[in-house]
Design a protein around this motif. Structure first.
Motif, short mmCIF file in Angstrom:
data_model
loop_
_atom_site.label_atom_id
_atom_site.label_comp_id
_atom_site.label_asym_id
_atom_site.label_seq_id
_atom_site.Cartn_x
_atom_site.Cartn_y
_atom_site.Cartn_z
N ALA A 211 0.83 -1.21 0.00
CA ALA A 211 0.00 0.00 0.00
C ALA A 211 0.86 1.26 0.00
O ALA A 211 0.60 2.22 -0.75
CB ALA A 211 -0.93 -0.01 1.21
N ARG A 212 1.91 1.26 0.83
CA ARG A 212 2.78 2.43 0.92
C ARG A 212 3.50 2.68 -0.40
O ARG A 212 3.56 3.82 -0.89
CB ARG A 212 3.80 2.22 2.05
CG ARG A 212 4.70 3.43 2.31
CD ARG A 212 5.45 3.33 3.62
NE ARG A 212 6.16 2.07 3.74
CZ ARG A 212 5.82 1.09 4.57
NH1 ARG A 212 4.75 1.23 5.34
NH2 ARG A 212 6.53 -0.02 4.63
N LEU A 213 4.05 1.60 -1.04
CA LEU A 213 4.79 1.77 -2.28
C LEU A 213 3.86 2.16 -3.44
O LEU A 213 4.24 2.95 -4.31
CB LEU A 213 5.53 0.47 -2.63
CG LEU A 213 6.47 0.52 -3.83
CD1 LEU A 213 7.55 1.58 -3.63
CD2 LEU A 213 7.11 -0.85 -4.08
N ALA A 214 2.63 1.64 -3.42
CA ALA A 214 1.68 1.95 -4.49
C ALA A 214 0.94 3.27 -4.27
O ALA A 214 0.21 3.74 -5.15
CB ALA A 214 0.67 0.81 -4.64
N GLY A 215 1.11 3.85 -3.08
CA GLY A 215 0.44 5.10 -2.78
C GLY A 215 -1.04 4.96 -2.62
O GLY A 215 -1.82 5.83 -3.03
N THR A 216 -1.48 3.87 -1.98
CA THR A 216 -2.91 3.65 -1.78
C THR A 216 -3.13 3.10 -0.37
O THR A 216 -2.20 3.03 0.43
CB THR A 216 -3.48 2.69 -2.85
OG1 THR A 216 -4.90 2.64 -2.73
CG2 THR A 216 -2.90 1.29 -2.71
N ALA B 232 -5.44 2.81 -13.02
CA ALA B 232 -4.17 3.39 -12.56
C ALA B 232 -3.74 2.76 -11.24
O ALA B 232 -2.54 2.48 -11.02
CB ALA B 232 -4.31 4.90 -12.40
N THR B 233 -4.72 2.51 -10.35
CA THR B 233 -4.41 1.87 -9.07
C THR B 233 -3.93 0.44 -9.28
O THR B 233 -2.98 -0.03 -8.65
CB THR B 233 -5.66 1.87 -8.16
OG1 THR B 233 -6.11 3.21 -7.99
CG2 THR B 233 -5.33 1.26 -6.80
N GLN B 234 -4.59 -0.26 -10.20
CA GLN B 234 -4.18 -1.64 -10.51
C GLN B 234 -2.74 -1.68 -11.01
O GLN B 234 -1.95 -2.54 -10.59
CB GLN B 234 -5.12 -2.24 -11.58
CG GLN B 234 -4.74 -3.66 -11.99
CD GLN B 234 -5.64 -4.21 -13.07
OE1 GLN B 234 -6.78 -3.78 -13.22
NE2 GLN B 234 -5.14 -5.16 -13.84
N LYS C 197 2.84 -3.17 -10.02
CA LYS C 197 4.25 -2.78 -10.00
C LYS C 197 4.84 -2.96 -8.60
O LYS C 197 5.96 -3.49 -8.43
CB LYS C 197 4.38 -1.32 -10.44
CG LYS C 197 5.81 -0.83 -10.50
CD LYS C 197 5.87 0.63 -10.97
CE LYS C 197 7.32 1.13 -10.99
NZ LYS C 197 7.39 2.56 -11.40
N ALA C 198 4.09 -2.58 -7.58
CA ALA C 198 4.57 -2.70 -6.21
C ALA C 198 4.71 -4.16 -5.80
O ALA C 198 5.69 -4.55 -5.15
CB ALA C 198 3.63 -1.97 -5.26
N ILE C 199 3.74 -4.97 -6.16
CA ILE C 199 3.77 -6.40 -5.83
C ILE C 199 4.99 -7.07 -6.46
O ILE C 199 5.69 -7.86 -5.82
CB ILE C 199 2.47 -7.08 -6.29
CG1 ILE C 199 1.30 -6.65 -5.38
CG2 ILE C 199 2.60 -8.60 -6.29
CD1 ILE C 199 -0.07 -7.02 -5.91
N LYS C 200 5.26 -6.72 -7.72
CA LYS C 200 6.40 -7.29 -8.42
C LYS C 200 7.72 -6.82 -7.81
O LYS C 200 8.64 -7.62 -7.60
CB LYS C 200 6.34 -6.93 -9.90
CG LYS C 200 7.44 -7.57 -10.74
CD LYS C 200 7.26 -7.24 -12.21
CE LYS C 200 8.37 -7.91 -13.04
NZ LYS C 200 8.21 -7.57 -14.50
N GLU C 201 7.81 -5.54 -7.53
CA GLU C 201 9.04 -4.96 -6.99
C GLU C 201 9.36 -5.53 -5.61
O GLU C 201 10.53 -5.80 -5.28
CB GLU C 201 8.92 -3.44 -6.93
CG GLU C 201 10.19 -2.74 -6.48
CD GLU C 201 10.05 -1.22 -6.54
OE1 GLU C 201 10.67 -0.55 -5.70
OE2 GLU C 201 9.31 -0.73 -7.43
N LEU C 202 8.33 -5.73 -4.79
CA LEU C 202 8.53 -6.24 -3.42
C LEU C 202 8.58 -7.77 -3.37
O LEU C 202 8.89 -8.34 -2.31
CB LEU C 202 7.39 -5.75 -2.52
CG LEU C 202 7.34 -4.25 -2.24
CD1 LEU C 202 6.02 -3.89 -1.57
CD2 LEU C 202 8.52 -3.83 -1.36
N ASN C 203 8.24 -8.42 -4.50
CA ASN C 203 8.12 -9.89 -4.53
C ASN C 203 7.15 -10.34 -3.44
O ASN C 203 7.43 -11.24 -2.64
CB ASN C 203 9.49 -10.55 -4.35
CG ASN C 203 9.45 -12.04 -4.67
OD1 ASN C 203 8.62 -12.51 -5.45
ND2 ASN C 203 10.34 -12.80 -4.04
N PHE C 204 5.99 -9.69 -3.42
CA PHE C 204 4.98 -9.93 -2.39
C PHE C 204 4.17 -11.19 -2.70
O PHE C 204 3.76 -11.43 -3.83
CB PHE C 204 4.04 -8.73 -2.29
CG PHE C 204 2.83 -8.97 -1.43
CD1 PHE C 204 2.92 -8.90 -0.04
CD2 PHE C 204 1.62 -9.28 -2.01
CE1 PHE C 204 1.81 -9.12 0.75
CE2 PHE C 204 0.50 -9.52 -1.23
CZ PHE C 204 0.59 -9.43 0.17
#
Length: 334
Positions: free
Chosen positions: A9-14, A31-33, A38-45
């Protein structure tokens, strides 16, 4: 500790709630999606399955319990089950009760312990009456493939074994055969009696004489069919033989050929199941094809209707799917 939805949430700004909605399949703005992906991929969540289960009160998993995972017949059934489960967004856990040294009924504990949302029990062996009664009385989502012991109130799917053999006898009759021998199967196999009943019913309907000496039991192996056919050849008088499965029929085919008889000119042979070898023996085997994938689909559809509360397992309980006669080269006119 790995990244959490707070980090996403913090990285995606939501917000955390927006992340939660998105992960549970609800729509968000484009845009939120994109920002979330992008955040999920970057964090390997990876979301916590146990936490999700607690929120949704379901596991999104079903158990498929078979008597022997190495049985080649189950591959088509499993494909059918997986196809429906994938559409529903569910995972399948496959378990073999022979390899676990456990009884089939014991796997219902997976339901009672909340490890899965439903269970499909797959076995071509006869089931105990007391086990069937426990399944019938359970309030949990359960579907059977195979023997249901003739009991009401159980959702079960099977092939119409009697109809398959009935069609075989009718086909042989249409070729002019009136004296038809039969190689039966082992008593522990649920389908064995149904297939034999189809043989008896067709013989009676067509006015053909039933000769008990022309019926020999096998263990449904090629060797068993070979030995049964050798016994039948000593008794003579028939022009066609039905192997109640393809393995028995291929064994019978070899015994007939070793006896110096030509198939199909002097003896016609039919099997049941349409396993892969039936198309490659010489001559290729006329047989009955079981709709294994359709059986798996039907069982899974019935299970998910129970899971989703659309119907309980006692509604439209027993489903017998029709097999199909496959005509090849092992039968000739009389």
């Amino acid at each position: 500790m790995g990244p959490t939805i707070h980090d996403v949430a913090r990285l995606a700004g939501t917000s955390k709630s927006t992340v939660s909605r998105y992960l549970n399949g609800q729509q968000v703005k484009k845009a939120t999606q994109e920002a979330l992906d992008k955040a999920i991929k970057e964090l390997n969540f990876h979301r916590n399955a146990n936490a999700r289960r607690l929120v949704l009160d379901r596991t999104n998993s079903i158990a498929v319990v078979v008597d022997n995972i190495s049985n080649i017949f189950y591959s088509g059934i499993i494909r059918g089950i997986e196809g429906v489960a994938n559409l529903k967004g569910y995972n399948c856990t496959f378990l073999s009760w022979t390899s676990n040294y456990a009884e089939e009924i014991s796997f219902l504990n997976l339901l009672y312990e909340g490890q899965v949302d439903g269970v499909i029990l797959v076995s071509f062996q006869k089931r105990k009456d007391e086990d069937l009664e426990r399944i019938r009385d359970s309030q949990y989502p359960i579907a059977l493939i195979g023997d249901h012991g003739g009991k009401d109130g159980i959702f079960a799917v099977d092939v119409d074994n009697a109809a398959g053999v009935y069609d075989i006898v009718g086909y042989l009759h249409s070729l002019g055969h009136r004296e038809i021998a039969y190689i039966s199967g082992p008593q522990h196999a649920a389908a064995n009696q149904h297939r034999f009943n189809g043989y008896l019913q067709a013989m009676e309907t067509l006015g053909l004489t039933y000769r008990p000496e022309w019926v020999v039991e096998s263990d449904w192996s090629s060797q068993g069919g070979y030995q049964a056919m050798k016994q039948l050849l000593e008794r003579k008088g028939f022009s066609a033989v039905i192997g109640s499965n393809d393995e028995a029929a291929t064994g019978a085919l070899r015994a007939i050929q070793e006896h110096g008889l030509n198939v199909p000119k002097q003896m016609s042979v039919v099997g049941y199941d349409d396993i892969s070898i039936s198309e490659w023996v010489y001559p290729s085997l006329t047989t009955v094809r079981q709709p294994f994938e359709a059986i798996g689909r039907k069982a899974a559809e019935g299970l998910f209707q129970q899971i989703e509360g659309i119907q309980d397992k006692s509604e439209e309980a027993i489903h017998l799917l029709k097999p199909k006669l496959i005509v090849r080269d092992s039968c000739g006119t009389k």
